[in-house]
Design an enzyme around this catalytic site. Structure first.
Site, PDB file in Angstrom:
ATOM      1  N   SER A 182       7.079  -8.686 -10.500  1.00  0.00           N
ATOM      2  CA  SER A 182       6.467  -9.851  -9.872  1.00  0.00           C
ATOM      3  C   SER A 182       6.460 -11.094 -10.766  1.00  0.00           C
ATOM      4  CB  SER A 182       5.042  -9.523  -9.418  1.00  0.00           C
ATOM      5  OG  SER A 182       4.323  -8.978 -10.489  1.00  0.00           O
ATOM      6  N   GLY A 196       0.828  -1.198   0.000  1.00  0.00           N
ATOM      7  CA  GLY A 196       0.000   0.000   0.000  1.00  0.00           C
ATOM      8  C   GLY A 196       0.858   1.240   0.000  1.00  0.00           C
ATOM      9  N   ASP A 238       2.202 -12.324 -14.512  1.00  0.00           N
ATOM     10  CA  ASP A 238       1.586 -13.046 -13.389  1.00  0.00           C
ATOM     11  C   ASP A 238       0.077 -13.160 -13.524  1.00  0.00           C
ATOM     12  OD1 ASP A 238       0.626 -10.457 -12.220  1.00  0.00           O
ATOM     13  OD2 ASP A 238       2.780 -10.188 -11.969  1.00  0.00           O
ATOM     14  N   GLY A 279      -7.310  -6.256   4.900  1.00  0.00           N
ATOM     15  CA  GLY A 279      -8.378  -7.130   4.415  1.00  0.00           C
ATOM     16  C   GLY A 279      -9.651  -6.349   4.171  1.00  0.00           C
ATOM     17  N   CYS A 337      -5.289 -16.535   0.440  1.00  0.00           N
ATOM     18  CA  CYS A 337      -5.470 -15.873  -0.857  1.00  0.00           C
ATOM     19  C   CYS A 337      -4.357 -16.305  -1.818  1.00  0.00           C
ATOM     20  CB  CYS A 337      -5.408 -14.363  -0.639  1.00  0.00           C
ATOM     21  SG  CYS A 337      -5.213 -13.406  -2.138  1.00  0.00           S
ATOM     22  N   CYS A 358     -11.508 -15.606  -7.132  1.00  0.00           N
ATOM     23  CA  CYS A 358     -11.502 -14.727  -8.326  1.00  0.00           C
ATOM     24  C   CYS A 358     -11.290 -15.528  -9.608  1.00  0.00           C
ATOM     25  CB  CYS A 358     -10.491 -13.598  -8.176  1.00  0.00           C
ATOM     26  SG  CYS A 358      -8.866 -14.117  -7.690  1.00  0.00           S
ATOM     27  N   CYS A 405      -7.707 -19.868  -1.337  1.00  0.00           N
ATOM     28  CA  CYS A 405      -8.852 -19.157  -1.914  1.00  0.00           C
ATOM     29  C   CYS A 405      -8.550 -18.957  -3.393  1.00  0.00           C
ATOM     30  CB  CYS A 405      -9.056 -17.798  -1.243  1.00  0.00           C
ATOM     31  SG  CYS A 405     -10.394 -16.866  -2.054  1.00  0.00           S
ATOM     32  N   TYR A 450       1.117 -12.699  -6.698  1.00  0.00           N
ATOM     33  CA  TYR A 450       1.387 -11.303  -7.021  1.00  0.00           C
ATOM     34  C   TYR A 450       1.743 -10.410  -5.833  1.00  0.00           C
ATOM     35  CZ  TYR A 450       0.591  -6.583  -8.779  1.00  0.00           C
ATOM     36  OH  TYR A 450       0.735  -5.268  -9.102  1.00  0.00           O
TER      37      TYR A 450
END
Ligand code: SF4
Length: 469
Positions: free
Chosen positions: A296, A41, A359, A116, A249, A447, A444, A255
């Site tokens: 990445s 971030g 990626d 999150g 995740c 997506c 997970c 990534y």
């Protein structure tokens, strides 16, 4: 679309959290920890320190190196601190949403930071506001604090355990009271949180890469559904839920996380390298060189080259100094967006058959620009290999793929995506390969599959249908 948007077509994680207990100059240690988590971030950051019940906070918009200086760090006294780096999605940007949040309350002050996204925050906010809570921000992270404040019991841990039972979604929370640090992880295990030991004290971090820089020793991960309390007695563990899953995740491996981090025991670089090897085994292709999209995708490109015996080359160079504050350019310059960020090395690319490893494909615009860049400098063929499956569904757990509209693979087949990006061939890694590369049985993959591990509340469904979320 301005240049910053063009440059910013990648996936974004929402945040990183860090905490220190029982270490002198805790705020300075937190500063270095946050600096290592900066990739999670870049829009804002903050640190709250605590000494004998006195809480001090510095927060601001910008990078860790922009927000903190010797003077304001010196004001953050004490041997306890928590910190946060933020990329805003839920709740939007602005200084009010920069964490840690600090709450002054007659049951005891506390500070809180969150990575999150909660899926039932709208419902809980409504419930709390109807009972008199006033929110300082539009961030969903504040919901937990209000739930804790509502509970008047003597022991804060009781309030925290009950509050955690009410929230749904993905979270890693660090909470600091006057003499304790609490590290909490969601029962689905979606977001990472690790504990380290440093000079007789403790540190907690979203990623283990932050331990290296401060010379801390990794002890263990916080488990799904667990609250770890760190105080003068050391570490005490509580379960807020008996329901525990290990749906980490997959994007943390693909990534988000730094290659030098270990996510639940699996090194991220090793995962990516293995995924590159499997990518070749799943779709062997003849070519002259393998290149990766920095940064990445480089580990996966190295793995692909190793497995295929096709030479790995540095065909794309990233300009590290194109930042968010880059000047707003003219239309003509906007169209050169990716070139500002990435340069193709023509002497390496010209007349070659290229395997281009990336990626993921989110909107497809970045990949399209890179393929056309490679062709402009003379690539004979460009075969795009993606080290993840097609992203067909939005994420509601703190990653900014929030609407179906944004996702090219939600609307187009792999062949249609290939045509759109102008590649000679295109292949996406299988879902099974992610488990193989991660050496684990649960992840997970929502997506990629649309199978979400948590309930999805109506408010999120509605918001997404309207394209607002
Ligand atoms: S939906 Fe995708 S990005 Fe979101 S938590 Fe699951 S794997 Fe990660």
């Amino acid at each position: 679309m301005n240049l910053n948007d063009i440059l910013d077509q990648e996936l974004h994680e929402e945040c990183g959290v860090f905490g220190v207990y029982g270490v002198s100059n805790a705020a300075e240690v937190t500063y270095y920890g946050l600096h290592s988590l900066q990739h999670r971030g870049q829009e804002g950051c903050g640190i709250v320190s605590c000494k004998q019940g006195q809480f001090n906070r510095v927060k601001g918009l910008g990078l860790v190196t922009e927000v903190f200086n010797d003077t304001n760090l010196n004001s953050l006294i004490g041997d306890m601190a928590i910190g946060h780096v933020r990329y805003s999605t839920a709740g939007g940007g602005g200084i009010d949403n920069v964490q840690p949040f600090l709450f002054r309350h007659h049951t005891g002050n506390f500070a809180l930071a969150h990575n999150g996204n909660l899926v039932n925050s709208n419902e809980l906010k409504k419930y709390l506001e109807e009972r008199g809570s006033i929110f300082q921000s539009t961030s969903d992270s504040e919901v937990l604090a209000h739930l804790i404040k509502k509970d008047k019991r003597a022991h804060r841990i009781d309030a925290i355990l009950d509050a955690l039972q009410m929230i749904e979604g993905a979270f890693a929370f660090v909470i600091m009271s006057k003499d304790k640090l609490y590290a909490c992880r969601d029962k689905y295990g979606l977001r990472p949180l690790s504990i380290g030991k440093l000079n007789g004290g403790y540190v907690v971090s979203s990623e283990t890469c932050a331990f290296e820089v401060i010379n801390a020793r990794f002890i263990r991960d916080v488990q799904p559904g667990e609250v770890v309390v760190i105080d003068e007695n050391g570490i005490t563990s509580y379960d807020y839920s008996k329901y525990k899953r290990y749906h980490m995740c997959a994007m943390e491996y693909i990534y988000f996380s730094r290659p030098d981090s270990d996510v639940e025991g699996r090194n991220v670089h090793s995962f990516r390298k293995e995924s590159g090897k499997i990518l070749y085994r799943e779709r062997p292709t003849e070519a002259d060189i393998v290149i990766g999209v920095p940064d990445s995708s480089l580990s996966a490109a190295i793995g692909y080259a190793e497995e295929s015996k096709i030479p790995y080359e540095m065909g794309l160079i990233k300009n590290k100094y194109v930042g968010r504050t880059f000047i707003q350019p003219s239309q003509n310059m906007r169209e050169k967006g990716v070139r500002m960020k990435l340069s193709a090395v023509s002497s390496i690319i010209k007349d070659k058959r290229i395997i281009l490893i990336d990626d993921s494909i989110v909107r497809g615009t970045t990949c399209k620009r890179i393929v056309s860049l490679l062709k402009e400098v003379g690539a004979k063929e460009v075969h795009v290999r993606i080290a993840s499956p097609q992203i067909t569904n939005p994420c509601f757990y703190g990653v900014d793929t929030s609407t179906y509209d944004e996702l090219i693979s939600a609307h187009k087949s792999a062949e249609e995506v290939r045509k759109m990006i102008g590649a000679d061939s295109l292949y996406f890694l299988s879902k099974e390969a992610l488990f193989e590369a991660a050496k684990r049985e649960d992840l997970c993959l929502a997506c990629f599959t649309g199978k979400y591990p948590t309930a999805l509340y109506q408010s999120i469904k509605d918001a997404n249908k309207d394209g607002k979320f």
